[in-house]
Design a protein around this motif. Structure first.
Motif, mmCIF file in Angstrom:
data_model
loop_
_atom_site.group_PDB
_atom_site.id
_atom_site.type_symbol
_atom_site.label_atom_id
_atom_site.label_comp_id
_atom_site.label_asym_id
_atom_site.label_seq_id
_atom_site.Cartn_x
_atom_site.Cartn_y
_atom_site.Cartn_z
ATOM 1 N N LYS A 135 0.828 -1.107 -0.037
ATOM 2 C CA LYS A 135 -0.023 -0.083 -0.088
ATOM 3 C C LYS A 135 0.757 1.327 -0.195
ATOM 4 O O LYS A 135 1.874 1.142 0.336
ATOM 5 C CB LYS A 135 -0.871 0.011 1.281
ATOM 6 N N ARG A 136 0.297 2.359 -0.411
ATOM 7 C CA ARG A 136 1.070 3.815 -0.284
ATOM 8 C C ARG A 136 0.906 4.222 1.202
ATOM 9 O O ARG A 136 -0.281 3.739 1.578
ATOM 10 C CB ARG A 136 0.534 4.379 -1.340
ATOM 11 N N VAL A 137 1.680 5.065 1.694
ATOM 12 C CA VAL A 137 1.538 5.341 3.140
ATOM 13 C C VAL A 137 1.291 7.187 2.992
ATOM 14 O O VAL A 137 0.513 7.698 3.676
ATOM 15 C CB VAL A 137 2.639 4.858 4.004
ATOM 16 N N GLY A 141 -2.307 15.183 2.189
ATOM 17 C CA GLY A 141 -3.437 15.835 3.111
ATOM 18 C C GLY A 141 -3.687 14.692 4.384
ATOM 19 O O GLY A 141 -4.667 14.851 5.042
ATOM 20 N N ILE A 142 -2.426 13.990 4.814
ATOM 21 C CA ILE A 142 -2.619 13.405 6.088
ATOM 22 C C ILE A 142 -1.946 14.039 7.101
ATOM 23 O O ILE A 142 -2.483 14.566 8.075
ATOM 24 C CB ILE A 142 -2.147 11.752 5.697
ATOM 25 N N GLY A 143 -0.601 13.906 7.184
ATOM 26 C CA GLY A 143 0.338 14.436 8.075
ATOM 27 C C GLY A 143 1.221 15.532 7.608
ATOM 28 O O GLY A 143 0.885 16.044 6.484
ATOM 29 N N SER A 155 1.701 -4.162 3.967
ATOM 30 C CA SER A 155 0.753 -3.854 5.227
ATOM 31 C C SER A 155 0.502 -5.068 6.135
ATOM 32 O O SER A 155 0.658 -4.806 7.436
ATOM 33 C CB SER A 155 -0.531 -3.668 4.508
ATOM 34 N N PRO A 156 0.621 -6.380 5.846
ATOM 35 C CA PRO A 156 0.448 -7.401 6.769
ATOM 36 C C PRO A 156 1.412 -7.260 7.796
ATOM 37 O O PRO A 156 1.190 -7.385 8.936
ATOM 38 C CB PRO A 156 0.444 -8.901 6.015
ATOM 39 N N GLU A 157 2.829 -7.092 7.553
ATOM 40 C CA GLU A 157 3.831 -7.108 8.427
ATOM 41 C C GLU A 157 4.217 -5.632 9.207
ATOM 42 O O GLU A 157 4.503 -5.449 10.146
ATOM 43 C CB GLU A 157 5.217 -7.490 7.815
ATOM 44 N N ALA A 158 3.874 -4.627 8.309
ATOM 45 C CA ALA A 158 3.863 -3.148 8.746
ATOM 46 C C ALA A 158 2.925 -2.926 9.994
ATOM 47 O O ALA A 158 3.344 -2.271 11.066
ATOM 48 C CB ALA A 158 3.564 -2.247 7.869
ATOM 49 N N ARG A 159 1.645 -3.544 9.931
ATOM 50 C CA ARG A 159 0.709 -3.402 10.671
ATOM 51 C C ARG A 159 1.014 -3.971 11.950
ATOM 52 O O ARG A 159 0.828 -3.348 12.914
ATOM 53 C CB ARG A 159 -0.763 -4.020 9.937
ATOM 54 N N PHE A 201 -0.752 5.390 10.459
ATOM 55 C CA PHE A 201 -0.553 3.967 10.785
ATOM 56 C C PHE A 201 -2.062 3.653 10.341
ATOM 57 O O PHE A 201 -3.039 4.368 10.265
ATOM 58 C CB PHE A 201 -0.393 3.953 12.299
ATOM 59 N N GLU A 202 -2.193 2.277 9.991
ATOM 60 C CA GLU A 202 -3.654 1.784 9.667
ATOM 61 C C GLU A 202 -4.697 1.766 10.538
ATOM 62 O O GLU A 202 -5.686 2.271 10.351
ATOM 63 C CB GLU A 202 -3.219 0.358 8.831
ATOM 64 N N ARG A 203 -4.100 1.170 11.748
ATOM 65 C CA ARG A 203 -5.048 1.226 13.089
ATOM 66 C C ARG A 203 -6.442 0.700 12.790
ATOM 67 O O ARG A 203 -7.280 1.199 12.050
ATOM 68 C CB ARG A 203 -5.321 2.712 13.678
#
Ligand SMILES: [Zn+2]
Length: 203
Positions: A135-137, A141-143, A155-159, A201-203
């Motif tokens: 995924k892109r992070v 417009g986020i932070g 994503s599966p490991e980063a999460r 973070f995905e949270r």
């Protein structure tokens, strides 16, 4: 130095990309805490350029220490918070679109220009959940981190790493290192985490 699952997913991603004549190449993968620390300290000492929002060099002598810290954070992650330290995140280019000796700059201009076709394809793959977990992070417009469309996260490991990330561990790690501007960092740690780390973070 990537995590095995991430590497495996990237290999599968590459095979799929090959069908469309793309050749994804990792421009920047794993980066250690120590390496990030060196970059940070060199910027504080004026041994490396510190850039403003528009990419223009700043005269750091004119900044107070907190301003300098915030300026560095525009383009460099605080050591201990770079996703490149996780082994799950990579900066990717399409090697098929450029000559072998091409030196990627990782800019928005490249993303829209020479790597434009690759990024359009990538958009569709990610939208269709067809990007093998990537995924892109750093989206606009986020932070406060500049948008980085080339930065992909498995994503599966980063999460999992996000889930175990705590401000306390980070503060301890920084306090035990020889990072410059430590008092300013610790005084603003919640602000840094809010604007540069947790919001991605995905949270
Ligand atoms: Zn990156």
């Amino acid at each position: 130095m990537l995590k095995p699952q991430t590497l495996n997913a990237f290999e599968n991603f590459c095979e799929e990309a090959k069908k469309y004549d793309f050749e994804p190449k990792i421009e920047s993968g794993y980066r250690s805490f120590e390496r990030q620390l060196l970059i940070w300290n060199e910027k504080v000492l004026g041994k490396r350029k510190v850039l403003d929002k528009n990419g223009k060099p700043l005269n750091i002598a004119e900044l107070c220490e907190t301003e300098l810290m915030k300026a560095i954070l525009l383009w460099s992650a605080l050591p201990g918070t770079s996703r490149h330290e996780w082994g799950t995140d990579i900066d990717v280019i399409d090697a098929a679109a450029v000559p072998k000796d091409y030196e990627a700059e990782l800019t928005i201009e490249e993303t829209l220009g020479v790597f434009g076709k690759f990024h359009k394809w990538l958009d569709l793959q990610i939208e269709g959940k067809n990007a093998f977990g990537f995924k892109r992070v750093f989206l606009p417009g986020i932070g406060r981190v500049q948008p980085e469309p080339w930065h992909l996260s498995y994503s599966p490991e980063a999460r999992e790493i996000e889930h175990n990330f705590t401000a306390e561990n980070l503060a301890e790690r920084l306090s035990n290192s020889d990072i410059l501007l430590l008092p300013q960092i610790l005084a603003n740690l919640d602000w840094i985490l809010e604007n540069h780390v947790f919001c991605y973070f995905e949270r």
